[in-house]
Motif scaffolding. Sequence first.
Motif, PDB file in Angstrom:
ATOM      1  N   ALA A 172       0.820  -1.214   0.000  1.00 49.27           N
ATOM      2  CA  ALA A 172       0.000   0.000   0.000  1.00 49.27           C
ATOM      3  C   ALA A 172       0.852   1.262   0.000  1.00 49.27           C
ATOM      4  O   ALA A 172       0.432   2.301  -0.534  1.00 49.27           O
ATOM      5  CB  ALA A 172      -0.928  -0.010   1.210  1.00 49.27           C
ATOM      6  N   ALA A 173       2.048   1.197   0.588  1.00 48.24           N
ATOM      7  CA  ALA A 173       2.912   2.379   0.688  1.00 48.24           C
ATOM      8  C   ALA A 173       3.865   2.528  -0.486  1.00 48.24           C
ATOM      9  O   ALA A 173       4.546   3.550  -0.598  1.00 48.24           O
ATOM     10  CB  ALA A 173       3.723   2.308   1.981  1.00 48.24           C
ATOM     11  N   ALA A 174       3.933   1.521  -1.365  1.00 44.21           N
ATOM     12  CA  ALA A 174       4.968   1.500  -2.400  1.00 44.21           C
ATOM     13  C   ALA A 174       4.648   2.428  -3.558  1.00 44.21           C
ATOM     14  O   ALA A 174       3.543   2.392  -4.116  1.00 44.21           O
ATOM     15  CB  ALA A 174       5.150   0.077  -2.918  1.00 44.21           C
ATOM     16  N   ASP A 175       5.627   3.237  -3.944  1.00 41.74           N
ATOM     17  CA  ASP A 175       5.488   4.077  -5.125  1.00 41.74           C
ATOM     18  C   ASP A 175       5.263   3.208  -6.354  1.00 41.74           C
ATOM     19  O   ASP A 175       5.952   2.209  -6.566  1.00 41.74           O
ATOM     20  CB  ASP A 175       6.745   4.918  -5.338  1.00 41.74           C
ATOM     21  CG  ASP A 175       6.889   6.034  -4.318  1.00 41.74           C
ATOM     22  OD1 ASP A 175       5.873   6.385  -3.675  1.00 41.74           O
ATOM     23  OD2 ASP A 175       8.015   6.545  -4.158  1.00 41.74           O
ATOM     24  N   GLY A 176       4.275   3.574  -7.156  1.00 43.75           N
ATOM     25  CA  GLY A 176       4.012   2.857  -8.388  1.00 43.75           C
ATOM     26  C   GLY A 176       3.236   1.581  -8.211  1.00 43.75           C
ATOM     27  O   GLY A 176       3.102   0.803  -9.161  1.00 43.75           O
ATOM     28  N   CYS A 177       2.726   1.340  -7.007  1.00 47.35           N
ATOM     29  CA  CYS A 177       1.980   0.104  -6.741  1.00 47.35           C
ATOM     30  C   CYS A 177       0.638   0.421  -6.080  1.00 47.35           C
ATOM     31  O   CYS A 177       0.458   1.480  -5.474  1.00 47.35           O
ATOM     32  CB  CYS A 177       2.776  -0.838  -5.830  1.00 47.35           C
ATOM     33  SG  CYS A 177       4.340  -1.407  -6.537  1.00 47.35           S
ATOM     34  N   TRP A 206      13.133  -2.137   3.885  1.00 48.23           N
ATOM     35  CA  TRP A 206      12.095  -3.058   3.418  1.00 48.23           C
ATOM     36  C   TRP A 206      11.164  -2.353   2.430  1.00 48.23           C
ATOM     37  O   TRP A 206      10.553  -3.009   1.580  1.00 48.23           O
ATOM     38  CB  TRP A 206      11.257  -3.569   4.587  1.00 48.23           C
ATOM     39  CG  TRP A 206      11.964  -4.513   5.502  1.00 48.23           C
ATOM     40  CD1 TRP A 206      13.289  -4.855   5.506  1.00 48.23           C
ATOM     41  CD2 TRP A 206      11.375  -5.248   6.573  1.00 48.23           C
ATOM     42  NE1 TRP A 206      13.564  -5.751   6.505  1.00 48.23           N
ATOM     43  CE2 TRP A 206      12.413  -6.010   7.177  1.00 48.23           C
ATOM     44  CE3 TRP A 206      10.080  -5.341   7.085  1.00 48.23           C
ATOM     45  CZ2 TRP A 206      12.175  -6.853   8.275  1.00 48.23           C
ATOM     46  CZ3 TRP A 206       9.853  -6.174   8.172  1.00 48.23           C
ATOM     47  CH2 TRP A 206      10.879  -6.922   8.754  1.00 48.23           C
ATOM     48  N   ASP A 207      11.072  -1.034   2.535  1.00 46.32           N
ATOM     49  CA  ASP A 207      10.180  -0.277   1.664  1.00 46.32           C
ATOM     50  C   ASP A 207      10.662  -0.214   0.219  1.00 46.32           C
ATOM     51  O   ASP A 207       9.953   0.301  -0.652  1.00 46.32           O
ATOM     52  CB  ASP A 207       9.985   1.136   2.207  1.00 46.32           C
ATOM     53  CG  ASP A 207      11.289   1.913   2.348  1.00 46.32           C
ATOM     54  OD1 ASP A 207      12.347   1.280   2.542  1.00 46.32           O
ATOM     55  OD2 ASP A 207      11.246   3.150   2.273  1.00 46.32           O
ATOM     56  N   SER A 208      11.846  -0.751  -0.063  1.00 44.34           N
ATOM     57  CA  SER A 208      12.360  -0.714  -1.436  1.00 44.34           C
ATOM     58  C   SER A 208      11.924  -1.927  -2.254  1.00 44.34           C
ATOM     59  O   SER A 208      12.038  -1.916  -3.491  1.00 44.34           O
ATOM     60  CB  SER A 208      13.894  -0.626  -1.426  1.00 44.34           C
ATOM     61  OG  SER A 208      14.468  -1.818  -0.905  1.00 44.34           O
ATOM     62  N   PHE A 209      11.418  -2.991  -1.598  1.00 45.41           N
ATOM     63  CA  PHE A 209      11.126  -4.233  -2.322  1.00 45.41           C
ATOM     64  C   PHE A 209       9.979  -4.055  -3.315  1.00 45.41           C
ATOM     65  O   PHE A 209      10.125  -4.357  -4.505  1.00 45.41           O
ATOM     66  CB  PHE A 209      10.792  -5.358  -1.332  1.00 45.41           C
ATOM     67  CG  PHE A 209      10.530  -6.680  -2.005  1.00 45.41           C
ATOM     68  CD1 PHE A 209      11.546  -7.593  -2.186  1.00 45.41           C
ATOM     69  CD2 PHE A 209       9.252  -7.003  -2.466  1.00 45.41           C
ATOM     70  CE1 PHE A 209      11.318  -8.806  -2.826  1.00 45.41           C
ATOM     71  CE2 PHE A 209       9.003  -8.215  -3.104  1.00 45.41           C
ATOM     72  CZ  PHE A 209      10.044  -9.120  -3.283  1.00 45.41           C
ATOM     73  N   TYR A 210       8.834  -3.588  -2.850  1.00 47.20           N
ATOM     74  CA  TYR A 210       7.676  -3.549  -3.745  1.00 47.20           C
ATOM     75  C   TYR A 210       7.781  -2.492  -4.850  1.00 47.20           C
ATOM     76  O   TYR A 210       7.316  -2.746  -5.974  1.00 47.20           O
ATOM     77  CB  TYR A 210       6.381  -3.436  -2.950  1.00 47.20           C
ATOM     78  CG  TYR A 210       5.907  -4.803  -2.500  1.00 47.20           C
ATOM     79  CD1 TYR A 210       5.426  -5.722  -3.426  1.00 47.20           C
ATOM     80  CD2 TYR A 210       5.992  -5.199  -1.173  1.00 47.20           C
ATOM     81  CE1 TYR A 210       5.026  -6.996  -3.042  1.00 47.20           C
ATOM     82  CE2 TYR A 210       5.587  -6.475  -0.776  1.00 47.20           C
ATOM     83  CZ  TYR A 210       5.112  -7.361  -1.726  1.00 47.20           C
ATOM     84  OH  TYR A 210       4.727  -8.635  -1.349  1.00 47.20           O
ATOM     85  N   ALA A 237       4.928   4.913   4.558  1.00 45.87           N
ATOM     86  CA  ALA A 237       4.212   6.092   4.070  1.00 45.87           C
ATOM     87  C   ALA A 237       4.103   7.152   5.159  1.00 45.87           C
ATOM     88  O   ALA A 237       4.248   8.355   4.901  1.00 45.87           O
ATOM     89  CB  ALA A 237       2.823   5.697   3.578  1.00 45.87           C
ATOM     90  N   ALA A 238       3.863   6.720   6.403  1.00 45.24           N
ATOM     91  CA  ALA A 238       3.712   7.663   7.513  1.00 45.24           C
ATOM     92  C   ALA A 238       5.058   8.160   8.020  1.00 45.24           C
ATOM     93  O   ALA A 238       5.204   9.341   8.363  1.00 45.24           O
ATOM     94  CB  ALA A 238       2.938   7.006   8.651  1.00 45.24           C
ATOM     95  N   ASP A 239       6.067   7.287   8.059  1.00 44.34           N
ATOM     96  CA  ASP A 239       7.365   7.645   8.636  1.00 44.34           C
ATOM     97  C   ASP A 239       8.254   8.409   7.667  1.00 44.34           C
ATOM     98  O   ASP A 239       9.174   9.120   8.098  1.00 44.34           O
ATOM     99  CB  ASP A 239       8.106   6.386   9.106  1.00 44.34           C
ATOM    100  CG  ASP A 239       7.589   5.873  10.431  1.00 44.34           C
ATOM    101  OD1 ASP A 239       6.487   6.302  10.842  1.00 44.34           O
ATOM    102  OD2 ASP A 239       8.277   5.045  11.057  1.00 44.34           O
ATOM    103  N   GLY A 240       8.024   8.257   6.371  1.00 42.93           N
ATOM    104  CA  GLY A 240       8.849   8.960   5.392  1.00 42.93           C
ATOM    105  C   GLY A 240      10.318   8.604   5.506  1.00 42.93           C
ATOM    106  O   GLY A 240      10.690   7.432   5.631  1.00 42.93           O
ATOM    107  N   ALA A 241      11.164   9.631   5.518  1.00 41.93           N
ATOM    108  CA  ALA A 241      12.614   9.406   5.556  1.00 41.93           C
ATOM    109  C   ALA A 241      13.075   8.795   6.874  1.00 41.93           C
ATOM    110  O   ALA A 241      14.207   8.307   6.966  1.00 41.93           O
ATOM    111  CB  ALA A 241      13.350  10.720   5.310  1.00 41.93           C
TER     112      ALA A 241
END
Length: 339
Positions: A24-29, A293-297, A260-264
């Motif tokens: 749900a948080a992944a860019d482009g997904c 982990w946010d880079s996988f999707y 998505a909530a935590d950002g950087a």
Amino acid sequence: MTRTRIGLAGYGFGGRIFHAPLIAAADGCELAGVITRSAERRAELAAQHPGVPAYDSLAALAADGVDAVAISTPADTHVPLVLEAIGLGLAVVCDKPFALDEAQGRAAVAAAAAAGTVLTVYQNRRWDSDFLTVRRLVDDGTLGDVSLFESTFERFSPDAGPSPSGAGILRDIGSHLVDQALLLFGPVASVYGELHMRGDLDDRFFAALRHAGGVTTHLSGDWTQGAPAPRFRVRGSAGSYVTWGMDGQEPALIAGRTPAADGAGWGMEPEARWGRLQRGEQGEPVPSERGRWDSFYPAFGAAVRGEGPVPVDPQDAITALTVLDAIRRSATEGRSLEL
């Protein structure tokens, strides 16, 4: 950007915690739907991801035009569901353990190749903060020549069963530990393994791997260990790196935090949790890499769109399964095995 519509098969702990929030948080997904027949799980889905539909089957999910599916179900269902998804024309993320043995995994990879289907394996621990820090220290020569790599997943959970995946702790947790060792130090030349069984499944393991390049790896997993070992201890000619405890991304997701909530700030470890570079009694803290982990999707979504490689080559999972099968056979036969 064209968004990759990703469905999710399974909404138990793994699906709810490790997949749905990151898709749900992944860019482009887009989290396009979840397959679950459980009324309880459907209620949780509605509360946690309002508007995301629930489906009864892969076929129903595919009929609604999704591009891909992430499979987060019990281990013995992984390959059957991968093959079904491939037959439906879906790109696939399969949670670990990818398969119950090497032969089963090879069959799934061959089917994906024959169909021209994008297939990858969810080895999210490649993007743990502490593991990324180990890779940096090995690659930049800070540790000198590495001779021994010790890596453990140990916790004190006396009521824990052998594995939440239904595959035993070696296939479940060992899939991560072997994958990380192979990434760092390459092919394995020989294997020695020990397993402790609880019923039909193992709930504790130890493995010693000798890599073709000369490094020795010691791996262990144990969910009922009253005195957990360091997560990593890496011995090099210029010093040793040691770190305790687990990467913080899992507890963050359990607590309801998301990239998505935590950002950087996502994946950043506080200084109190940094590992240390030790030279005898002399030591210093080592700033931890940001866990990703946010880079996988985002990478998977791009691969489905034909814009880049998959985040984990499924052939890497086959190589890891070869080692895992050898560990199990070594433990059964009580001897070291050459690979």
